[in-house]
Design an enzyme around this catalytic site. Structure first.
Site, mmCIF file in Angstrom:
data_model
loop_
_atom_site.group_PDB
_atom_site.id
_atom_site.type_symbol
_atom_site.label_atom_id
_atom_site.label_comp_id
_atom_site.label_asym_id
_atom_site.label_seq_id
_atom_site.Cartn_x
_atom_site.Cartn_y
_atom_site.Cartn_z
ATOM 1 N N PHE A 156 0.850 -1.204 0.000
ATOM 2 C CA PHE A 156 0.000 0.000 0.000
ATOM 3 C C PHE A 156 0.875 1.240 0.000
ATOM 4 O O PHE A 156 0.713 2.155 0.791
ATOM 5 C CB PHE A 156 -0.935 -0.040 1.221
ATOM 6 C CG PHE A 156 -2.178 0.790 1.069
ATOM 7 C CD1 PHE A 156 -3.049 0.587 0.007
ATOM 8 C CD2 PHE A 156 -2.496 1.778 2.000
ATOM 9 C CE1 PHE A 156 -4.210 1.345 -0.130
ATOM 10 C CE2 PHE A 156 -3.653 2.545 1.881
ATOM 11 C CZ PHE A 156 -4.509 2.318 0.812
ATOM 12 N N GLY A 157 1.833 1.241 -0.928
ATOM 13 C CA GLY A 157 2.703 2.407 -1.114
ATOM 14 C C GLY A 157 2.059 3.378 -2.092
ATOM 15 O O GLY A 157 0.853 3.333 -2.345
ATOM 16 N N ARG A 158 2.925 4.237 -2.660
ATOM 17 C CA ARG A 158 2.424 5.296 -3.545
ATOM 18 C C ARG A 158 1.548 4.784 -4.680
ATOM 19 O O ARG A 158 0.472 5.312 -4.944
ATOM 20 C CB ARG A 158 3.617 6.048 -4.158
ATOM 21 C CG ARG A 158 4.194 7.127 -3.282
ATOM 22 C CD ARG A 158 5.372 7.770 -4.004
ATOM 23 N NE ARG A 158 6.452 6.799 -4.078
ATOM 24 C CZ ARG A 158 7.558 6.853 -3.343
ATOM 25 N NH1 ARG A 158 7.744 7.843 -2.515
ATOM 26 N NH2 ARG A 158 8.484 5.926 -3.450
ATOM 27 N N ILE A 159 2.041 3.754 -5.405
ATOM 28 C CA ILE A 159 1.315 3.308 -6.606
ATOM 29 C C ILE A 159 -0.003 2.642 -6.208
ATOM 30 O O ILE A 159 -1.055 2.889 -6.817
ATOM 31 C CB ILE A 159 2.203 2.374 -7.464
ATOM 32 C CG1 ILE A 159 3.440 3.144 -7.956
ATOM 33 C CG2 ILE A 159 1.424 1.813 -8.654
ATOM 34 C CD1 ILE A 159 4.513 2.294 -8.633
ATOM 35 N N ALA A 241 3.721 -5.096 -10.465
ATOM 36 C CA ALA A 241 4.828 -4.927 -9.513
ATOM 37 C C ALA A 241 6.100 -5.552 -10.097
ATOM 38 O O ALA A 241 6.862 -4.872 -10.807
ATOM 39 C CB ALA A 241 4.452 -5.543 -8.176
ATOM 40 N N ARG A 242 6.303 -6.823 -9.823
ATOM 41 C CA ARG A 242 7.425 -7.561 -10.400
ATOM 42 C C ARG A 242 6.950 -8.988 -10.682
ATOM 43 O O ARG A 242 6.173 -9.558 -9.904
ATOM 44 C CB ARG A 242 8.627 -7.591 -9.447
ATOM 45 C CG ARG A 242 9.415 -6.290 -9.434
ATOM 46 C CD ARG A 242 10.132 -6.025 -10.757
ATOM 47 N NE ARG A 242 10.930 -4.820 -10.763
ATOM 48 C CZ ARG A 242 10.547 -3.643 -11.281
ATOM 49 N NH1 ARG A 242 9.349 -3.506 -11.831
ATOM 50 N NH2 ARG A 242 11.363 -2.606 -11.260
ATOM 51 N N GLU A 271 11.260 -11.945 -17.549
ATOM 52 C CA GLU A 271 10.871 -11.166 -18.729
ATOM 53 C C GLU A 271 12.105 -10.701 -19.488
ATOM 54 O O GLU A 271 13.141 -10.474 -18.873
ATOM 55 C CB GLU A 271 9.967 -9.988 -18.327
ATOM 56 C CG GLU A 271 10.621 -8.933 -17.444
ATOM 57 C CD GLU A 271 9.649 -7.808 -17.099
ATOM 58 O OE1 GLU A 271 8.667 -8.083 -16.384
ATOM 59 O OE2 GLU A 271 9.906 -6.682 -17.561
ATOM 60 N N HIS A 289 5.354 -4.704 -19.963
ATOM 61 C CA HIS A 289 5.960 -3.830 -18.952
ATOM 62 C C HIS A 289 5.819 -2.346 -19.338
ATOM 63 O O HIS A 289 6.813 -1.643 -19.538
ATOM 64 C CB HIS A 289 7.434 -4.201 -18.716
ATOM 65 C CG HIS A 289 7.925 -3.787 -17.360
ATOM 66 N ND1 HIS A 289 8.859 -4.497 -16.656
ATOM 67 C CD2 HIS A 289 7.624 -2.716 -16.573
ATOM 68 C CE1 HIS A 289 9.121 -3.893 -15.507
ATOM 69 N NE2 HIS A 289 8.371 -2.805 -15.436
ATOM 70 N N GLY A 291 4.113 -0.036 -17.473
ATOM 71 C CA GLY A 291 3.713 0.797 -16.329
ATOM 72 C C GLY A 291 4.092 2.262 -16.427
ATOM 73 O O GLY A 291 3.244 3.144 -16.335
HETATM 74 C C1 DGY Z 1 10.296 0.710 -12.394
HETATM 75 O O1 DGY Z 1 10.487 1.923 -12.392
HETATM 76 O O2 DGY Z 1 10.670 -0.008 -11.484
HETATM 77 C C2 DGY Z 1 9.578 0.123 -13.553
HETATM 78 O O3 DGY Z 1 9.193 -1.178 -13.367
HETATM 79 C C3 DGY Z 1 10.410 0.253 -14.813
HETATM 80 O O4 DGY Z 1 10.082 1.456 -15.343
#
Ligand code: DGY
Length: 323
Positions: A156-159, A241-242, A271, A289, A291
């Site tokens: 529950f961080g910024r994003i 996320a990852r 990836e 990817h 984002g």
């Molecule tokens: C990040 O900033 O960690 C993204 O996954 C790549 O832009």
């Protein structure tokens, strides 16, 4: 005094490449190829600053190369699980990242994936393109509602908070979250967000689950076969996320057996060589990817790296120091 030598491992937006060239002796990567471990080792030996990104793997074996000239890794990205931070610290390397500037664009992609997965957007696009669409009918491609549904956030961080804002205020979604420590009370009140004790408690309550925790050893396969079994059969999993936060094989099995309704993925284990099992699944929405991939965000990320390099070479404290 000669200008520091800086290498950026991939192409950046032109405006920030130009600014970088005005300040430093810069080497670009004209054909934008991904660097091999050998090239990264050489870069560490030849440049004062190396600016990698998520596509550069920097384990201890690379960071420990002999005769290093490099003093700072100015990472172009917020996530740094591709860098062995303990090894960087041990080698006396400074590491910076780019938090804050990619929050909204990444949350937008998470929301895009949620909507696409819920409403079968990618599948519908494929149907139209294939020429197989025979026209509107009352039972065609029925899907799930987003408005008013429950969204669970892991991390529950910024994003995550930005996504929760879009989901709650834009789509009237109920927000649940899991986070090691309680979130800021004003944010919680604004989102009417409810903190769950743990992932196990949250998953069965969610129509949508979105992952926002960092990658790395601690969160590897956090979403595994057991936890996928706790999700509703009508639920969707979103990952911006990852990739390694999710056990790919377990997710493929759950999607294939329709134990969950869908997944929207922007990131993958290994990836860009994602598990081929994803490719034939109609209920997996797959993005490459994307984002942070807006012009404004990628430019702001470059500016952040520049600010960190400038502080470093001026002997000032870094705005975004990781190590
Ligand atoms: C990040 O900033 O960690 C993204 O996954 C790549 O832009």
């Amino acid at each position: 005094m000669s200008k520091p030598k800086v290498l950026i491992t991939r192409r950046w937006p032109e405006s920030v490449e130009l600014k970088l060239q005005q300040r430093y002796q810069v080497t670009l990567n004209p054909d934008d190829h991904p660097f091999s471990a050998e090239e990264l080792k050489q870069a560490l030996q030849q440049y004062d600053a190396v600016c990698p990104s998520v596509c550069d793997s920097l384990p201890a074996e690379v960071l420990n190369v002999a005769d290093k000239r490099c003093k700072i890794l100015g990472n172009f990205g917020v996530g740094y699980n591709h860098i062995d931070i303990a090894a960087a610290r041990q080698q006396g390397l400074t590491v910076s990242n780019t938090p804050g500037v990619l929050t909204e664009s990444t949350a937008d992609i998470a929301m895009t994936l949620l909507l696409m997965s819920a409403r079968r957007g990618a599948e519908g696009d494929r149907l139209v393109r294939s020429g197989g669409w025979s026209g509107w009918c009352p039972t065609q491609m029925m899907s799930s509602d987003v408005t008013g549904a429950t969204l669970g956030l892991i991390g529950f961080g910024r994003i995550a908070q930005a996504m929760a804002g879009k989901a709650h205020h834009g789509f009237g979604m109920k927000i649940l979250y899991v986070k090691p420590s309680p979130a800021d009370p004003a944010t919680v009140a604004d989102l009417q967000a409810i903190r769950c004790n743990n992932v196990e408690q949250m998953l069965p309550q969610c129509d949508y689950v979105s992952l926002h925790c960092p990658g790395g050893a601690e969160t590897r396969h956090l979403i595994n076969a057991e936890r996928l079994r706790l999700m509703k059969p009508s639920a969707h999993l979103i990952n911006t996320a990852r990739g390694d936060v999710v056990d790919s094989q377990a997710l493929i099995d759950a999607l294939r057996e329709r134990r969950i309704a869908g997944a929207g993925l922007d990131v993958y284990e290994n990836e860009p060589k994602l598990h081929p099992g994803f490719l034939s699944l109609e209920n997996a929405t797959l993005l490459p990817h994307l984002g942070s991939a807006t012009i404004a965000t990628r430019t702001a990320m470059g500016e952040k790296v520049l600010a960190n390099l400038e502080a470093f070479f001026a002997g000032r404290e870094l705005p975004d120091r990781v190590v």
